[in-house]
Scaffold this motif. Structure first.
Motif, PDB file in Angstrom:
ATOM      1  N   MET A  34       0.834  -1.210   0.000  1.00 48.77           N
ATOM      2  CA  MET A  34       0.000   0.000   0.000  1.00 48.77           C
ATOM      3  C   MET A  34       0.864   1.255   0.000  1.00 48.77           C
ATOM      4  SD  MET A  34      -3.225   0.709   2.478  1.00 48.77           S
ATOM      5  CE  MET A  34      -2.797   2.411   2.815  1.00 48.77           C
ATOM      6  N   THR A  35       0.572   2.210  -0.885  1.00 50.63           N
ATOM      7  CA  THR A  35       1.343   3.455  -0.898  1.00 50.63           C
ATOM      8  C   THR A  35       0.741   4.457   0.079  1.00 50.63           C
ATOM      9  OG1 THR A  35      -0.005   4.052  -2.792  1.00 50.63           O
ATOM     10  CG2 THR A  35       2.271   3.415  -3.248  1.00 50.63           C
ATOM     11  N   ASN A  36       1.604   5.268   0.667  1.00 48.18           N
ATOM     12  CA  ASN A  36       1.119   6.352   1.502  1.00 48.18           C
ATOM     13  C   ASN A  36       0.697   7.509   0.616  1.00 48.18           C
ATOM     14  OD1 ASN A  36       1.462   5.262   4.070  1.00 48.18           O
ATOM     15  ND2 ASN A  36       3.657   5.732   4.023  1.00 48.18           N
ATOM     16  N   PRO A  37      -0.454   8.148   0.926  1.00 54.03           N
ATOM     17  CA  PRO A  37      -0.838   9.302   0.118  1.00 54.03           C
ATOM     18  C   PRO A  37       0.174  10.429   0.243  1.00 54.03           C
ATOM     19  CG  PRO A  37      -2.363   8.983   1.953  1.00 54.03           C
ATOM     20  CD  PRO A  37      -1.424   7.831   1.971  1.00 54.03           C
ATOM     21  N   ILE A  38       0.409  11.139  -0.847  1.00 50.61           N
ATOM     22  CA  ILE A  38       1.329  12.286  -0.807  1.00 50.61           C
ATOM     23  C   ILE A  38       0.581  13.533  -0.333  1.00 50.61           C
ATOM     24  CG2 ILE A  38       1.014  12.836  -3.271  1.00 50.61           C
ATOM     25  CD1 ILE A  38       4.074  13.574  -3.217  1.00 50.61           C
ATOM     26  N   ILE A  39      -0.746  13.529  -0.544  1.00 49.90           N
ATOM     27  CA  ILE A  39      -1.591  14.625  -0.049  1.00 49.90           C
ATOM     28  C   ILE A  39      -2.749  14.001   0.735  1.00 49.90           C
ATOM     29  CG2 ILE A  39      -3.088  16.574  -0.683  1.00 49.90           C
ATOM     30  CD1 ILE A  39      -1.540  16.684  -3.358  1.00 49.90           C
ATOM     31  N   ARG A  40      -2.954  14.516   1.943  1.00 52.42           N
ATOM     32  CA  ARG A  40      -4.070  14.022   2.751  1.00 52.42           C
ATOM     33  C   ARG A  40      -4.776  15.233   3.360  1.00 52.42           C
ATOM     34  NH1 ARG A  40      -4.671   9.123   6.113  1.00 52.42           N
ATOM     35  NH2 ARG A  40      -2.490   8.597   5.773  1.00 52.42           N
ATOM     36  N   ILE A  41      -6.057  15.346   3.050  1.00 55.47           N
ATOM     37  CA  ILE A  41      -6.865  16.452   3.566  1.00 55.47           C
ATOM     38  C   ILE A  41      -7.906  15.847   4.485  1.00 55.47           C
ATOM     39  CG2 ILE A  41      -8.435  18.321   2.883  1.00 55.47           C
ATOM     40  CD1 ILE A  41      -7.008  18.179   0.171  1.00 55.47           C
ATOM     41  N   GLU A  42      -7.884  16.296   5.749  1.00 53.16           N
ATOM     42  CA  GLU A  42      -8.753  15.678   6.754  1.00 53.16           C
ATOM     43  C   GLU A  42      -9.673  16.709   7.385  1.00 53.16           C
ATOM     44  OE1 GLU A  42      -5.490  12.331   8.271  1.00 53.16           O
ATOM     45  OE2 GLU A  42      -6.200  13.882   9.656  1.00 53.16           O
ATOM     46  N   GLY A  43     -10.961  16.542   7.188  1.00 55.87           N
ATOM     47  CA  GLY A  43     -11.970  17.364   7.868  1.00 55.87           C
ATOM     48  C   GLY A  43     -11.762  18.854   7.702  1.00 55.87           C
ATOM     49  N   VAL A  44     -11.462  19.269   6.464  1.00 55.56           N
ATOM     50  CA  VAL A  44     -11.152  20.690   6.241  1.00 55.56           C
ATOM     51  C   VAL A  44     -12.416  21.510   5.979  1.00 55.56           C
ATOM     52  CG1 VAL A  44     -10.146  22.287   4.560  1.00 55.56           C
ATOM     53  CG2 VAL A  44      -8.746  20.477   5.557  1.00 55.56           C
ATOM     54  N   ASN A  45     -12.524  22.584   6.755  1.00 55.09           N
ATOM     55  CA  ASN A  45     -13.551  23.604   6.517  1.00 55.09           C
ATOM     56  C   ASN A  45     -12.865  24.928   6.300  1.00 55.09           C
ATOM     57  OD1 ASN A  45     -16.379  22.394   7.278  1.00 55.09           O
ATOM     58  ND2 ASN A  45     -14.913  21.586   8.742  1.00 55.09           N
ATOM     59  N   LYS A  46     -13.475  25.771   5.481  1.00 57.77           N
ATOM     60  CA  LYS A  46     -12.970  27.136   5.314  1.00 57.77           C
ATOM     61  C   LYS A  46     -14.153  28.086   5.272  1.00 57.77           C
ATOM     62  CE  LYS A  46     -10.144  30.552   4.371  1.00 57.77           C
ATOM     63  NZ  LYS A  46      -9.187  31.044   5.377  1.00 57.77           N
ATOM     64  N   GLU A  47     -14.156  29.002   6.226  1.00 55.45           N
ATOM     65  CA  GLU A  47     -15.208  30.022   6.252  1.00 55.45           C
ATOM     66  C   GLU A  47     -14.590  31.383   6.032  1.00 55.45           C
ATOM     67  OE1 GLU A  47     -17.249  29.684   9.967  1.00 55.45           O
ATOM     68  OE2 GLU A  47     -18.215  27.793   9.407  1.00 55.45           O
ATOM     69  N   TYR A  48     -15.249  32.184   5.219  1.00 53.98           N
ATOM     70  CA  TYR A  48     -14.852  33.587   5.050  1.00 53.98           C
ATOM     71  C   TYR A  48     -15.887  34.456   5.741  1.00 53.98           C
ATOM     72  CZ  TYR A  48     -11.656  32.185   1.268  1.00 53.98           C
ATOM     73  OH  TYR A  48     -10.648  31.626   0.535  1.00 53.98           O
ATOM     74  N   GLY A  49     -15.446  35.565   6.316  1.00 52.25           N
ATOM     75  CA  GLY A  49     -16.363  36.531   6.912  1.00 52.25           C
ATOM     76  C   GLY A  49     -16.859  36.095   8.277  1.00 52.25           C
ATOM     77  N   LYS A  50     -17.733  36.917   8.838  1.00 52.37           N
ATOM     78  CA  LYS A  50     -18.223  36.663  10.199  1.00 52.37           C
ATOM     79  C   LYS A  50     -19.732  36.855  10.270  1.00 52.37           C
ATOM     80  CE  LYS A  50     -14.422  37.254  13.364  1.00 52.37           C
ATOM     81  NZ  LYS A  50     -13.252  37.941  12.768  1.00 52.37           N
ATOM     82  N   GLY A  51     -20.354  36.251  11.309  1.00 51.97           N
ATOM     83  CA  GLY A  51     -21.776  36.437  11.577  1.00 51.97           C
ATOM     84  C   GLY A  51     -22.649  36.016  10.422  1.00 51.97           C
ATOM     85  N   LYS A  52     -23.629  36.848  10.085  1.00 52.18           N
ATOM     86  CA  LYS A  52     -24.561  36.432   9.040  1.00 52.18           C
ATOM     87  C   LYS A  52     -23.968  36.576   7.639  1.00 52.18           C
ATOM     88  CE  LYS A  52     -27.410  40.754   8.888  1.00 52.18           C
ATOM     89  NZ  LYS A  52     -26.483  41.540   8.157  1.00 52.18           N
ATOM     90  N   ASN A  53     -22.783  37.205   7.557  1.00 52.79           N
ATOM     91  CA  ASN A  53     -22.098  37.309   6.257  1.00 52.79           C
ATOM     92  C   ASN A  53     -21.131  36.148   5.995  1.00 52.79           C
ATOM     93  OD1 ASN A  53     -23.325  39.757   5.608  1.00 52.79           O
ATOM     94  ND2 ASN A  53     -21.826  40.871   6.859  1.00 52.79           N
ATOM     95  N   THR A  54     -21.143  35.152   6.892  1.00 55.86           N
ATOM     96  CA  THR A  54     -20.210  34.029   6.735  1.00 55.86           C
ATOM     97  C   THR A  54     -20.488  33.261   5.445  1.00 55.86           C
ATOM     98  OG1 THR A  54     -20.082  33.793   9.115  1.00 55.86           O
ATOM     99  CG2 THR A  54     -19.338  31.920   7.811  1.00 55.86           C
ATOM    100  N   VAL A  55     -19.402  32.997   4.705  1.00 56.44           N
ATOM    101  CA  VAL A  55     -19.496  32.128   3.529  1.00 56.44           C
ATOM    102  C   VAL A  55     -18.738  30.844   3.852  1.00 56.44           C
ATOM    103  CG1 VAL A  55     -18.874  31.830   1.093  1.00 56.44           C
ATOM    104  CG2 VAL A  55     -19.547  34.087   1.937  1.00 56.44           C
ATOM    105  N   ALA A  56     -19.427  29.712   3.759  1.00 55.19           N
ATOM    106  CA  ALA A  56     -18.750  28.419   3.960  1.00 55.19           C
ATOM    107  C   ALA A  56     -18.204  27.972   2.602  1.00 55.19           C
ATOM    108  CB  ALA A  56     -19.722  27.401   4.527  1.00 55.19           C
ATOM    109  N   ALA A  57     -16.947  28.284   2.349  1.00 58.96           N
ATOM    110  CA  ALA A  57     -16.361  27.989   1.034  1.00 58.96           C
ATOM    111  C   ALA A  57     -15.962  26.524   0.906  1.00 58.96           C
ATOM    112  CB  ALA A  57     -15.151  28.892   0.789  1.00 58.96           C
TER     113      ALA A  57
END
Ligand SMILES: Nc1ncnc2c1ncn2[C@@H]1O[C@H](COP(=O)(O)OP(=O)(O)OP(=O)(O)O)[C@@H](O)[C@H]1O
Ligand SMILES: [Mg+2]
Length: 228
Positions: free
Chosen positions: A1-24
């Motif tokens: 089995m090869t190890n992944p070279i890129i591993r993304i785990e449970g990533v969230n990215k939010e821009y802005g705050k409060g009611k203007n938050t964008v969940a990108a």
């Protein structure tokens, strides 16, 4: 089995705050094996560029882990991040992002600083070698504005290669090019995957480009919809 070279785990990215938050990005989990060629596709605003930026350590995710070649880029200090990025990844942008005041050669040499302890002749040879690889050696003294779009993108690809990173990230690399020039660039990227065994992650909204990839991840509203 090869190890992944890129591993993304449970990533969230939010821009802005409060009611203007964008969940990108919403709970993204991806593993990419060495030598793979992954196209990330989806409509405008679905989070493709954001995903590539957090993968490349250009932006911090709101939470989650990003492992590049075993290194968690979310844990690296601001000071050390540029060096890690230079060693692990090359990045090719839609708008080339060359420095107008520098020649082709100088644009490439400028990113060689992680290798600055090498003999200057070796550094020169490294820069000329990648110029040769993208067939731009005869334009080494031209500045970006004296070059066509396709030629500028070839210089940008050479710049992405010069530190010999294992990973290549491309964000709409043909978006500013006519279709024929775009095809030349896409073939060049496919060749880097095949011959240099670079792991490629290419983001696009253009369905015509997915034929170059081995794996296609579809995004919608910040989430992964399918992965084949
Ligand atoms: N710096 C920012 N500040 C606030 N919102 C942002 C920022 N960057 C991106 N966004 C928002 O995050 C979402 C995802 O944007 P992103 O640029 O990742 O989309 P994309 O899939 O690359 O779109 P395109 O195909 O048009 O390039 C969009 O709703 C966008 O408006
Ligand atoms: Mg984008």
């Amino acid at each position: 089995m090869t190890n992944p070279i890129i591993r993304i785990e449970g990533v969230n990215k939010e821009y802005g705050k409060g009611k203007n938050t964008v969940a990108a990005l919403k709970d993204i989990n991806i593993e990419i094996n060495p030598g793979d060629y992954v196209a990330v596709v989806g409509p405008s605003g679905c989070g493709k560029s954001t995903l590539l930026h957090v993968m490349a350590g250009l932006e911090q995710p709101t939470n989650g882990r990003i492992l590049l070649d075993g290194v968690d880029v979310t844990l690296i200090s601001e000071r050390d991040l540029p060096k890690v990025r230079a060693e692990k990844i090359g990045f090719v942008f839609q708008s080339f992002l060359l420095i107008d005041d520098l020649t082709s050669y100088e644009n490439i040499e400028a990113v060689l600083w992680p290798n600055s302890d090498l003999n200057p002749h070796v550094q020169e040879e490294m820069s000329l070698e990648v110029l040769r690889e993208v067939d731009m050696l005869e334009r080494r003294d031209h500045r970006p504005l004296q070059l066509s779009g396709g030629e500028q993108q070839r210089i940008a690809i050479a710049r992405a290669l010069v530190n010999n990173p294992p990973i290549l990230f491309c964000d709409e690399p043909t978006g500013n090019l006519d279709s024929q020039t775009g095809e030349t660039i896409m073939k060049m990227i496919a060749q880097l995957n095949r011959d240099r065994k670079m792991t490629v992650v290419l983001v696009t909204h253009n369905e015509d480009l997915i034929k170059y990839a081995k794996r296609v991840i579809r995004m919608r509203d910040g989430a992964i919809r399918s992965d084949k």
